[in-house]
Scaffold this motif. Structure first.
Motif, PDB file in Angstrom:
ATOM      1  N   UNK A   1      36.455 -11.432 -13.699  1.00 47.99           N
ATOM      2  CA  UNK A   1      35.101 -11.753 -13.252  1.00 47.99           C
ATOM      3  C   UNK A   1      34.439 -10.512 -12.666  1.00 47.99           C
ATOM      4  N   UNK A   2      33.123 -10.592 -12.543  1.00 47.03           N
ATOM      5  CA  UNK A   2      32.350  -9.570 -11.835  1.00 47.03           C
ATOM      6  C   UNK A   2      31.647 -10.230 -10.656  1.00 47.03           C
ATOM      7  N   UNK A   3      31.597  -9.538  -9.549  1.00 49.74           N
ATOM      8  CA  UNK A   3      30.848 -10.000  -8.397  1.00 49.74           C
ATOM      9  C   UNK A   3      29.497  -9.288  -8.378  1.00 49.74           C
ATOM     10  N   UNK A   4      28.424 -10.066  -8.438  1.00 51.46           N
ATOM     11  CA  UNK A   4      27.073  -9.519  -8.468  1.00 51.46           C
ATOM     12  C   UNK A   4      26.375  -9.909  -7.173  1.00 51.46           C
ATOM     13  N   UNK A   5      25.713  -8.939  -6.562  1.00 50.44           N
ATOM     14  CA  UNK A   5      25.029  -9.191  -5.299  1.00 50.44           C
ATOM     15  C   UNK A   5      23.620  -8.599  -5.343  1.00 50.44           C
ATOM     16  N   UNK A   6      22.638  -9.401  -4.965  1.00 56.51           N
ATOM     17  CA  UNK A   6      21.260  -8.938  -4.814  1.00 56.51           C
ATOM     18  C   UNK A   6      20.850  -9.131  -3.367  1.00 56.51           C
ATOM     19  N   UNK A   7      20.285  -8.094  -2.761  1.00 56.28           N
ATOM     20  CA  UNK A   7      19.905  -8.135  -1.354  1.00 56.28           C
ATOM     21  C   UNK A   7      18.493  -7.580  -1.170  1.00 56.28           C
ATOM     22  N   UNK A   8      17.790  -8.099  -0.173  1.00 53.50           N
ATOM     23  CA  UNK A   8      16.483  -7.571   0.200  1.00 53.50           C
ATOM     24  C   UNK A   8      16.302  -7.740   1.701  1.00 53.50           C
ATOM     25  N   UNK A   9      15.880  -6.670   2.369  1.00 49.76           N
ATOM     26  CA  UNK A   9      15.679  -6.706   3.825  1.00 49.76           C
ATOM     27  C   UNK A   9      14.365  -6.025   4.184  1.00 49.76           C
ATOM     28  N   UNK A  10      13.742  -6.518   5.238  1.00 47.97           N
ATOM     29  CA  UNK A  10      12.590  -5.815   5.799  1.00 47.97           C
ATOM     30  C   UNK A  10      13.086  -4.569   6.513  1.00 47.97           C
ATOM     31  N   UNK A  11      12.176  -3.601   6.715  1.00 45.41           N
ATOM     32  CA  UNK A  11      12.562  -2.329   7.323  1.00 45.41           C
ATOM     33  C   UNK A  11      11.415  -1.788   8.160  1.00 45.41           C
ATOM     34  N   UNK A  12      11.763  -0.856   9.070  1.00 48.80           N
ATOM     35  CA  UNK A  12      10.742  -0.169   9.859  1.00 48.80           C
ATOM     36  C   UNK A  12       9.983  -1.110  10.777  1.00 48.80           C
ATOM     37  N   UNK A  13       8.679  -0.843  10.891  1.00 56.31           N
ATOM     38  CA  UNK A  13       7.837  -1.620  11.803  1.00 56.31           C
ATOM     39  C   UNK A  13       7.719  -3.072  11.397  1.00 56.31           C
ATOM     40  N   UNK A  14       7.951  -3.371  10.120  1.00 58.25           N
ATOM     41  CA  UNK A  14       7.832  -4.750   9.643  1.00 58.25           C
ATOM     42  C   UNK A  14       8.856  -5.657  10.316  1.00 58.25           C
ATOM     43  N   UNK A  15      10.048  -5.107  10.645  1.00 57.54           N
ATOM     44  CA  UNK A  15      11.100  -5.922  11.263  1.00 57.54           C
ATOM     45  C   UNK A  15      10.663  -6.508  12.603  1.00 57.54           C
ATOM     46  N   UNK A  16       9.687  -5.864  13.256  1.00 53.31           N
ATOM     47  CA  UNK A  16       9.195  -6.397  14.532  1.00 53.31           C
ATOM     48  C   UNK A  16       8.527  -7.750  14.321  1.00 53.31           C
ATOM     49  N   UNK A  17       7.815  -7.885  13.181  1.00 56.54           N
ATOM     50  CA  UNK A  17       7.059  -9.108  12.908  1.00 56.54           C
ATOM     51  C   UNK A  17       7.785 -10.042  11.936  1.00 56.54           C
TER      52      UNK A  17
ATOM     53  N   UNK B   1       0.837  -1.180   0.000  1.00 52.60           N
ATOM     54  CA  UNK B   1       0.000   0.000   0.000  1.00 52.60           C
ATOM     55  C   UNK B   1       0.881   1.243   0.000  1.00 52.60           C
ATOM     56  N   UNK B   2       0.660   2.147   0.964  1.00 54.11           N
ATOM     57  CA  UNK B   2       1.454   3.373   1.058  1.00 54.11           C
ATOM     58  C   UNK B   2       2.680   3.214   1.959  1.00 54.11           C
ATOM     59  N   UNK B   3       2.854   2.035   2.553  1.00 51.50           N
ATOM     60  CA  UNK B   3       3.915   1.838   3.540  1.00 51.50           C
ATOM     61  C   UNK B   3       5.168   1.247   2.902  1.00 51.50           C
ATOM     62  N   UNK B   4       6.323   1.804   3.253  1.00 50.12           N
ATOM     63  CA  UNK B   4       7.597   1.189   2.893  1.00 50.12           C
ATOM     64  C   UNK B   4       7.885   0.067   3.885  1.00 50.12           C
ATOM     65  N   UNK B   5       8.033  -1.146   3.400  1.00 47.59           N
ATOM     66  CA  UNK B   5       8.240  -2.281   4.301  1.00 47.59           C
ATOM     67  C   UNK B   5       9.596  -2.952   4.100  1.00 47.59           C
ATOM     68  N   UNK B   6      10.363  -2.480   3.126  1.00 47.25           N
ATOM     69  CA  UNK B   6      11.667  -3.085   2.928  1.00 47.25           C
ATOM     70  C   UNK B   6      12.420  -2.426   1.794  1.00 47.25           C
ATOM     71  N   UNK B   7      13.661  -2.849   1.628  1.00 49.39           N
ATOM     72  CA  UNK B   7      14.525  -2.322   0.589  1.00 49.39           C
ATOM     73  C   UNK B   7      15.249  -3.477  -0.100  1.00 49.39           C
TER      74      UNK B   7
END
Length: 226
Positions: free
Chosen positions: A63-79, A44-50
């Motif tokens: 070679x190339x080193x490629x990294x993909x990351x995703x983390x929860x953020x804000x109030x979502x991290x509590x749950x 919805x309107x809430x940012x919940x992660x990056x």
């Protein structure tokens, strides 16, 4: 959309941005060294992660080193305190993966797996060595989730839109072979923070039942300009 589903969508999005006819053919290896792509995950309107995808040239220059990351953020991290990471080494001569690492943390649950790709031992195939599942023999020019993403962007994005054809690639992802298909769905003007942009629109074919109700529930847009 729950955060764990969004993370799954993020993973599938990367894996789905791939192209037909790429196995067994040489193409220009992408040069995106120094690039980082940032994503905001929203409910919805809430940012919940990056999330982000970063490409850096290895000090060896081969070679190339490629990294993909995703983390929860804000109030979502509590749950839901989530931290998902995918990494790979891409050979600059072929654009194919040398190694791939998957690290997932969901609260107290964690998973780590490293995969090595051996293309030298067998002339007609690749040997994949997985810490979790052992040895697998797969097709010679198989991609992982991240090298396929850059391969598509460099060699097939505009061509696939022009030809109006489904695109397919064989990948090795989450310790299994994964045949992926993505459908071109026309052009669309999208409002962005940089103004209106004319975009190519694609529908990655999704698996019904796990995260999606229909096989065209996901839409991905790429700007038509450079």
């Amino acid at each position: 959309m729950p955060f764990n589903r969004i993370i799954a969508v993020f993973s599938i999005l990367i894996a789905s941005i791939l192209e037909t006819s790429s196995q067994g053919v040489s193409f220009e290896v992408p040069d995106f060294s120094g690039e980082t792509i940032h994503y905001r995950l929203k409910y919805g309107i809430f940012n919940i992660g990056y999330a982000s995808i970063t490409c850096q040239e290895d000090p060896s220059g081969t070679a190339c080193n490629i990294k993909a990351e995703a983390q929860s953020a804000g109030w979502v991290k509590i749950f839901k305190d989530l931290d998902y990471r995918f990494e790979c080494g891409m050979d600059l001569g072929s654009g194919l993966p040398i190694s791939a690492t998957r690290s997932l943390r969901d609260g107290r649950y964690s998973l780590y797996n490293e995969v090595l790709f051996d293309r030298n031992t067998r002339p007609d195939s690749t040997i994949v060595m997985s810490q979790m599942s052992g040895m697998h023999v797969v097709s010679k020019n198989i991609y992982d989730i991240l090298t396929g993403f850059y391969h598509f962007r460099e060699n097939f994005l505009k061509a696939s839109a022009t030809q109006r054809e489904d695109v397919v690639i064989k990948t090795y992802f989450t310790d299994e072979l994964w045949d992926l298909r993505i459908r071109y769905a026309g052009e669309e003007i999208i409002e962005t923070s940089m103004g209106l942009r004319l975009c190519y629109k694609f529908n990655p074919v999704t698996v019904i039942g796990r995260y999606f109700q229909n096989d065209d529930d996901m839409v991905v847009w790429f700007t038509k300009d450079e």
